[in-house]
Design a protein around this motif. Structure first.
Motif, PDB file in Angstrom:
ATOM      1  N   LEU A 119       0.835  -1.198   0.000  1.00 32.36           N
ATOM      2  CA  LEU A 119       0.000   0.000   0.000  1.00 32.36           C
ATOM      3  C   LEU A 119       0.872   1.252   0.000  1.00 32.36           C
ATOM      4  O   LEU A 119       0.615   2.213  -0.730  1.00 32.36           O
ATOM      5  N   LYS A 120       1.931   1.198   0.800  1.00 30.83           N
ATOM      6  CA  LYS A 120       2.831   2.351   0.866  1.00 30.83           C
ATOM      7  C   LYS A 120       3.476   2.581  -0.496  1.00 30.83           C
ATOM      8  O   LYS A 120       3.579   3.714  -0.969  1.00 30.83           O
ATOM      9  N   HIS A 158       2.303   1.701  -3.287  1.00 30.58           N
ATOM     10  CA  HIS A 158       1.243   2.172  -4.190  1.00 30.58           C
ATOM     11  C   HIS A 158       1.072   3.681  -4.044  1.00 30.58           C
ATOM     12  O   HIS A 158       0.956   4.409  -5.036  1.00 30.58           O
ATOM     13  N   LEU A 159       1.078   4.137  -2.787  1.00 37.08           N
ATOM     14  CA  LEU A 159       0.929   5.582  -2.550  1.00 37.08           C
ATOM     15  C   LEU A 159       2.085   6.356  -3.174  1.00 37.08           C
ATOM     16  O   LEU A 159       1.895   7.416  -3.766  1.00 37.08           O
ATOM     17  N   VAL A 163       1.439   6.578  -6.797  1.00 41.10           N
ATOM     18  CA  VAL A 163       0.396   7.567  -7.079  1.00 41.10           C
ATOM     19  C   VAL A 163       0.996   8.975  -7.050  1.00 41.10           C
ATOM     20  O   VAL A 163       0.745   9.793  -7.933  1.00 41.10           O
ATOM     21  N   GLU A 164       1.820   9.210  -6.041  1.00 41.63           N
ATOM     22  CA  GLU A 164       2.430  10.530  -5.908  1.00 41.63           C
ATOM     23  C   GLU A 164       3.282  10.851  -7.129  1.00 41.63           C
ATOM     24  O   GLU A 164       3.170  11.928  -7.723  1.00 41.63           O
ATOM     25  N   ARG A 221       3.077   9.594 -10.050  1.00 44.66           N
ATOM     26  CA  ARG A 221       2.235   9.755 -11.243  1.00 44.66           C
ATOM     27  C   ARG A 221       1.646  11.154 -11.287  1.00 44.66           C
ATOM     28  O   ARG A 221       1.578  11.782 -12.348  1.00 44.66           O
ATOM     29  N   MET A 222       1.237  11.643 -10.123  1.00 39.60           N
ATOM     30  CA  MET A 222       0.647  12.991 -10.093  1.00 39.60           C
ATOM     31  C   MET A 222       1.685  14.034 -10.473  1.00 39.60           C
ATOM     32  O   MET A 222       1.413  14.953 -11.236  1.00 39.60           O
ATOM     33  N   ILE A 223       2.869  13.868  -9.898  1.00 40.01           N
ATOM     34  CA  ILE A 223       3.925  14.844 -10.186  1.00 40.01           C
ATOM     35  C   ILE A 223       4.253  14.817 -11.675  1.00 40.01           C
ATOM     36  O   ILE A 223       4.351  15.850 -12.330  1.00 40.01           O
ATOM     37  N   SER A 256       2.397  13.853 -14.179  1.00 33.95           N
ATOM     38  CA  SER A 256       1.378  14.385 -15.090  1.00 33.95           C
ATOM     39  C   SER A 256       1.269  15.897 -14.959  1.00 33.95           C
ATOM     40  O   SER A 256       0.989  16.591 -15.930  1.00 33.95           O
ATOM     41  N   LEU A 257       1.542  16.419 -13.751  1.00 38.39           N
ATOM     42  CA  LEU A 257       1.520  17.874 -13.608  1.00 38.39           C
ATOM     43  C   LEU A 257       2.646  18.485 -14.437  1.00 38.39           C
ATOM     44  O   LEU A 257       2.454  19.460 -15.161  1.00 38.39           O
ATOM     45  N   SER A 274       1.874  18.298 -18.063  1.00 42.55           N
ATOM     46  CA  SER A 274       0.877  19.284 -18.470  1.00 42.55           C
ATOM     47  C   SER A 274       1.515  20.672 -18.557  1.00 42.55           C
ATOM     48  O   SER A 274       1.226  21.454 -19.467  1.00 42.55           O
ATOM     49  N   LEU A 275       2.420  20.951 -17.633  1.00 34.38           N
ATOM     50  CA  LEU A 275       3.144  22.228 -17.695  1.00 34.38           C
ATOM     51  C   LEU A 275       3.988  22.304 -18.961  1.00 34.38           C
ATOM     52  O   LEU A 275       4.017  23.321 -19.650  1.00 34.38           O
ATOM     53  N   ARG A 333       3.523  20.704 -21.728  1.00 31.78           N
ATOM     54  CA  ARG A 333       2.669  20.865 -22.907  1.00 31.78           C
ATOM     55  C   ARG A 333       2.273  22.320 -23.094  1.00 31.78           C
ATOM     56  O   ARG A 333       2.282  22.849 -24.198  1.00 31.78           O
ATOM     57  N   LYS A 334       1.951  22.973 -21.984  1.00 34.58           N
ATOM     58  CA  LYS A 334       1.527  24.370 -22.083  1.00 34.58           C
ATOM     59  C   LYS A 334       2.682  25.251 -22.526  1.00 34.58           C
ATOM     60  O   LYS A 334       2.517  26.191 -23.309  1.00 34.58           O
ATOM     61  N   VAL A 340      -5.661  11.140 -10.036  1.00 35.95           N
ATOM     62  CA  VAL A 340      -4.580  10.784 -10.957  1.00 35.95           C
ATOM     63  C   VAL A 340      -5.126  10.643 -12.378  1.00 35.95           C
ATOM     64  O   VAL A 340      -4.543  11.143 -13.340  1.00 35.95           O
ATOM     65  N   LEU A 397      -5.732  14.051 -13.805  1.00 42.63           N
ATOM     66  CA  LEU A 397      -4.467  14.736 -14.092  1.00 42.63           C
ATOM     67  C   LEU A 397      -3.824  14.151 -15.340  1.00 42.63           C
ATOM     68  O   LEU A 397      -3.312  14.880 -16.191  1.00 42.63           O
ATOM     69  N   GLU A 398      -3.880  12.819 -15.430  1.00 44.12           N
ATOM     70  CA  GLU A 398      -3.225  12.174 -16.574  1.00 44.12           C
ATOM     71  C   GLU A 398      -3.998  12.394 -17.863  1.00 44.12           C
ATOM     72  O   GLU A 398      -3.455  12.312 -18.952  1.00 44.12           O
ATOM     73  N   LEU A 410      -4.607  24.812 -16.106  1.00 47.13           N
ATOM     74  CA  LEU A 410      -3.479  24.777 -15.181  1.00 47.13           C
ATOM     75  C   LEU A 410      -3.959  24.960 -13.733  1.00 47.13           C
ATOM     76  O   LEU A 410      -3.521  24.258 -12.833  1.00 47.13           O
ATOM     77  N   PHE A 449      -3.867  18.602  -7.879  1.00 47.06           N
ATOM     78  CA  PHE A 449      -2.552  18.101  -7.482  1.00 47.06           C
ATOM     79  C   PHE A 449      -2.350  18.298  -5.986  1.00 47.06           C
ATOM     80  O   PHE A 449      -1.933  17.392  -5.275  1.00 47.06           O
ATOM     81  N   ILE A 462      -1.810  15.313  -3.327  1.00 44.66           N
ATOM     82  CA  ILE A 462      -0.626  15.191  -2.478  1.00 44.66           C
ATOM     83  C   ILE A 462      -1.030  15.172  -1.010  1.00 44.66           C
ATOM     84  O   ILE A 462      -0.511  14.388  -0.218  1.00 44.66           O
ATOM     85  N   VAL A 506      -2.263  11.710  -0.246  1.00 47.30           N
ATOM     86  CA  VAL A 506      -1.154  10.753  -0.161  1.00 47.30           C
ATOM     87  C   VAL A 506      -0.466  10.877   1.193  1.00 47.30           C
ATOM     88  O   VAL A 506      -0.206   9.891   1.877  1.00 47.30           O
ATOM     89  N   SER A 539      -0.305   8.043   4.006  1.00 48.37           N
ATOM     90  CA  SER A 539       1.011   7.542   4.417  1.00 48.37           C
ATOM     91  C   SER A 539       1.196   7.693   5.917  1.00 48.37           C
ATOM     92  O   SER A 539       1.630   6.764   6.588  1.00 48.37           O
ATOM     93  N   LEU A 589      -0.673   5.151   7.718  1.00 49.72           N
ATOM     94  CA  LEU A 589      -0.057   3.820   7.673  1.00 49.72           C
ATOM     95  C   LEU A 589       1.168   3.749   8.570  1.00 49.72           C
ATOM     96  O   LEU A 589       1.477   2.718   9.146  1.00 49.72           O
TER      97      LEU A 589
END
Lengths: 400, 78
Positions: free
Chosen positions: A264-265, A267-268, A271-272, A274-276, A278-279, A282-283, A285-286, B29, B32-33, B39, B46, B50, B53, B57, B60
């Motif tokens: 789980l950890k 996985h988290l 996820v983090e 992945r978010m970073i 994609s952000l 996206s930046l 791309r802009k 996610v 975002l993806e 923006l 985002f 975070i 998360v 965490s 846990l």
């Protein structure tokens, strides 16, 4: 490619196959005894047969010691045990752990079979009604003895997974155990996201409480999914049939109930990131879009604009020129027209016929003799020039 | 903006529902993806993601086993 086994490998394979088939373990079989051998070692060997088939059986010393009767050929018996392969002889045999004369003693087993059939007919074992387990249960109910090893096993697996753990203590063997177990299951009504009903290993006798109808019904009516883990892998009770999921051991039940904390950890963490990512993308791309716009604005686009403007300017200039020409032409025409009409009314035409115009020195037309006096200088305009004249005499007509 | 419904803005560590939080995270996610957000929207999501998360965490990390007994009866060595 064809695989060629050694005999041992093949025997091992057969053994694995038999060992993993739960239907060949903890089973009861009935038949007639033959070829009974009481070996010196204390082990007993015999054949169990019916009218069509026979099967070798072994009853080892430690299980045979408490036997209350002599084994004799021709006896009808029920035996309890596991089907195994005896590899040195490649023989499939029934390793017997319990044996009883096939008379009244089989009654309890028959009752169990009857109960099983009854509950099956009611749909308690239906695969369609089995609920799936929640992925991340917030409340975990445990029905077991508060002092058993099973509880300890379950708790150690749940470990640091963040859930409320609700223990519903039950007496898991002996008189009153079925009532205690079913009450403990029912007490968890509305309180848990998943329920583990468990107890550690024991004899078939010890586990018998979990074969009771009231236990089966309590599990069936439980409002959250139930994981059963009664005894060891090979022990299967009616509770196991009714439960939504059967686990081979309490430890396995806990593993099924909660996700792995380390997993789980990670996985988290995933996820983090992945978010970073994609952000960032996206930046990016802009930014790329901005750069593209900037580029097209500065070079190509500006030249195109310029060329366009230049062409328009040329067009306008040309328009203006032609318009100007037309205007001049029109003016010329008008002038010629005016000239000709002017000619027709011009006094000059009259003058050319012999008339003249007289004007005083201050430019006034002299229309009457009264307008000039003798001695005045006057101007006479003729067709082709003028004469400056002095008035010598004036003779005014009478009556004018 | 749909984004508003997500991320249960200001939950504390103790009433965090792990399942809900993880589901929200999946959605965040995914959005975002997907890359269809402005923006500003991305940044809001985002930040929520975070925060979730971190909450999960820390949940846990710090979870100690809390055992309740319906009868008050607990094994003495727990």
């Amino acid at each position: 490619m064809t695989q060629i086994f050694t005999v041992s490998e093949l025997a091992e394979r057969i053994k694995e196959r038999l060992d993993s088939d739960l239907r060949l373990h903890d089973l009861w079989a009935r038949g007639e005894l033959s070829n009974v051998v009481n070996h010196r070692s204390g082990h007993r060997y015999f054949t169990l047969k019916d009218k069509d088939s026979q099967l070798s059986c072994a009853l080892f010393r430690n299980y045979g010691a408490r036997l209350g009767f002599e084994l004799k050929d021709g006896q009808n018996v029920q035996v309890f045990g596991d089907v195994e392969v005896y590899r040195p002889r490649g023989q499939v045999q029934l390793v017997v752990r319990g044996i009883r004369l096939d008379s009244g003693q089989g009654l309890r087993h028959l009752e169990l079979e009857r109960l099983k059939q009854k509950l099956a007919a009611e749909g308690l074992f239906e695969a369609e009604r089995k609920r799936s387990l929640p992925k991340y249960p917030a409340r975990i109910g445990i029905v077991t003895s508060p002092n058993g090893a099973a509880l300890r096993d379950v708790l150690s697996i749940i470990g640091s997974y963040p859930a409320r753990i609700i223990l519903s203590p039950a007496q898991v063997q002996g008189d009153g155990a079925p009532e205690s177990i079913s009450l403990a299951v029912r007490s968890l009504q509305g309180m848990a996201d998943v329920v583990i009903v468990c107890r550690g290993g024991g004899s078939a006798e010890d586990l018998w409480s979990f074969n009771h109808e009231i236990v089966a019904r309590a599990i069936f009516e439980c409002d959250s999914p139930v994981i059963s883990a009664i005894g060891h892998e090979t022990d299967i009770t009616i509770a196991d049939f009714v439960a939504d999921v059967r686990a081979p051991t309490p430890t396995a039940a806990a593993e099924m109930a909660v996700p792995d904390v380390a997993e789980l950890k990670s996985h988290l963490g995933l996820v983090e990131s992945r978010m970073i990512r994609s952000l960032w993308s996206s930046l990016e791309r802009k930014q790329e879009r901005l750069e593209y716009l900037q580029r097209s604005l500065s070079a190509r686009r500006m030249y195109a604009l310029l060329a366009e403007h230049r062409q328009r300017l040329d067009d306008l200039a040309e328009h203006m020129e032609s318009a100007q020409r037309a205007r001049v032409e029109a003016l010329k025409n008008r002038l010629a027209l005016a000239e000709s009409s002017l000619d027709s009314v011009s006094p000059l035409a009259t003058l050319s016929r012999g008339y003249s115009i007289a004007r005083s020195s201050d430019g006034r037309l002299i229309l009457s003799a009264e307008d000039a006096a003798p001695g005045d200088v006057i101007e006479l305009i003729l067709a082709d020039g003028k004469l400056m004249c002095r008035v010598l005499e004036k003779d005014v007509k009478c009556g004018s | 903006m749909e984004v508003e419904g997500l991320g249960c803005g200001f939950i504390s560590k103790d009433d965090l529902d792990l399942e809900e939080a993880l589901e929200d995270l999946e959605q965040i996610v995914g959005k975002l993806e997907d890359g269809k957000l402005s923006l500003e929207e991305s940044l809001v999501l985002f930040e929520r993601g975070i925060r979730l998360v971190r909450l999960c965490s820390s949940r846990l990390e710090s979870a100690e086993q809390r055992i309740e007994s319906l009868t008050g009866e607990l094994p003495c060595d727990l």
